[in-house]
Design an enzyme around this catalytic site. Sequence first.
Site, PDB file in Angstrom:
ATOM      1  N   HIS A 326     -76.387 -26.810 -32.732  1.00 46.33           N
ATOM      2  CA  HIS A 326     -77.241 -26.531 -33.873  1.00 46.33           C
ATOM      3  C   HIS A 326     -78.659 -27.036 -33.665  1.00 46.33           C
ATOM      4  O   HIS A 326     -78.966 -27.751 -32.716  1.00 46.33           O
ATOM      5  CB  HIS A 326     -76.640 -27.140 -35.137  1.00 46.33           C
ATOM      6  N   CYS A 345     -71.474 -33.404 -31.764  1.00 46.22           N
ATOM      7  CA  CYS A 345     -72.079 -32.077 -31.675  1.00 46.22           C
ATOM      8  C   CYS A 345     -73.329 -32.125 -30.790  1.00 46.22           C
ATOM      9  O   CYS A 345     -73.820 -33.191 -30.442  1.00 46.22           O
ATOM     10  CB  CYS A 345     -72.422 -31.553 -33.052  1.00 46.22           C
TER      11      CYS A 345
END
Length: 445
Positions: A326, A345
Amino acid sequence: MSNKPANLAMSRRALLRGAAVAGAAVIAGQAAAQTAIDDVINAPRRGNWDDQFDAQVSRANANVVSNTPVLSPSNVMHVQQAIANYQAIVANGGWPQVNPGVKLKLGVIDPSVQTLRQRLMISGDLPRSAGLSDSFDTYVDGAVKRFQARHGLPDDGVLGEFTLKALNVPADTRLMQLNVNLQRLQDIVSKQLEARYIMVNIPAAYVEAVENDRVALRNTAIVGRISRPSPLVSSKVSDIILNPYWTAPRSIVEKDIVPLMQKDPTYLARNSIRLIDGNGNEVAPETIDWFAPKAPNLMFRQDPGKINAMSATKINFPSPDAVYMHDTPTQGLFNKLMRFESSGCVRVQNVRDLIVWVLKYTPGWSRQQIEQVIASRVNTPIPLSDEVGVHWVYLTAWSAKDNVVQFRDDIYQLDGNVQLALDTNIGVEQVAGSISVDDDLVPQQ
């Protein structure tokens, strides 16, 4: 095998603790290095230069980058050749330790430069034709920059503490590192990779977008900190989400958000975080007892927008660890040398370039259309029309080009040698004005 001083590993790990803030000065350092070159070139007296002064050598960027992907099957041969070369280096006694009494950089004349030249010649960074002398000339400057680029360090040509520590990792340790990573690479390339895929090399903290065994894009990344490592992944992109929602994990709600609400009842509103009950209805924060023994059993969902923890984009793919890639509102973290800041992440710098590449064969999603949707702040999932693989790998040594071997620190201590590991406190500090969350940061302001 050479002897390894007992304090080398400790000093290396202690030193790298400070590397998390060093990367912010990379651009300024490179500019300063070029100014130093120009000053020496233009000086009326250049000093006692024993070798020919070649400005082009120092001005040229270290040529260590290849368009061949890290995961290309052809790299197995390159790593095997590197192993053979390092076996010969070890058999011949390795390389000398460089312990200068002064900071070595362009223009310095010091007896320790001869040792530095020997070290760089043995590893193939400095041509033997450059000769041995006490002068840190442009040949040495270019060789140091090449060495720095191969080790993921700012290529400023100055022998600072980080460069010295990398120079003084023994040759037999580097040989061990190559052998460990050859096995990892062989395991990966033994499986058929997709024609298009995204590769994240976790220790290098960067991303490659690969198409037909050529690198189409490279992006800087932020990966999991040592206490919350990014997992190995082999998956396929399911969809791209523009203007994603962010849902706070229960652990963050209990440990971070509830205490913040006790201190500042406006925290949720200021950060566009809404409370949603099991029926999908919004609950007003002022109706909640924030001092109750248990945190409210509600969804804490952050609206799309600039302060969203994932910013404007999210790359989704199936993963048993529920990780993804992201954007991030905290772009300054990409300037750090040691980018191990997330809780698993992967954040991607210039992620919109990567999104454009991922959606290249999905009709109706040009760069202009993507930007228009992001500007609308409307949550928009986009399923892909073609197959794009996702592979998060752990390679601390590789070679994608003849006689160019790349090394990185063993951030998760998987290589089996403490000298290659980072300090376990790296990457766990809070960023001023933010709290660390499951996969990114929720700004407080």
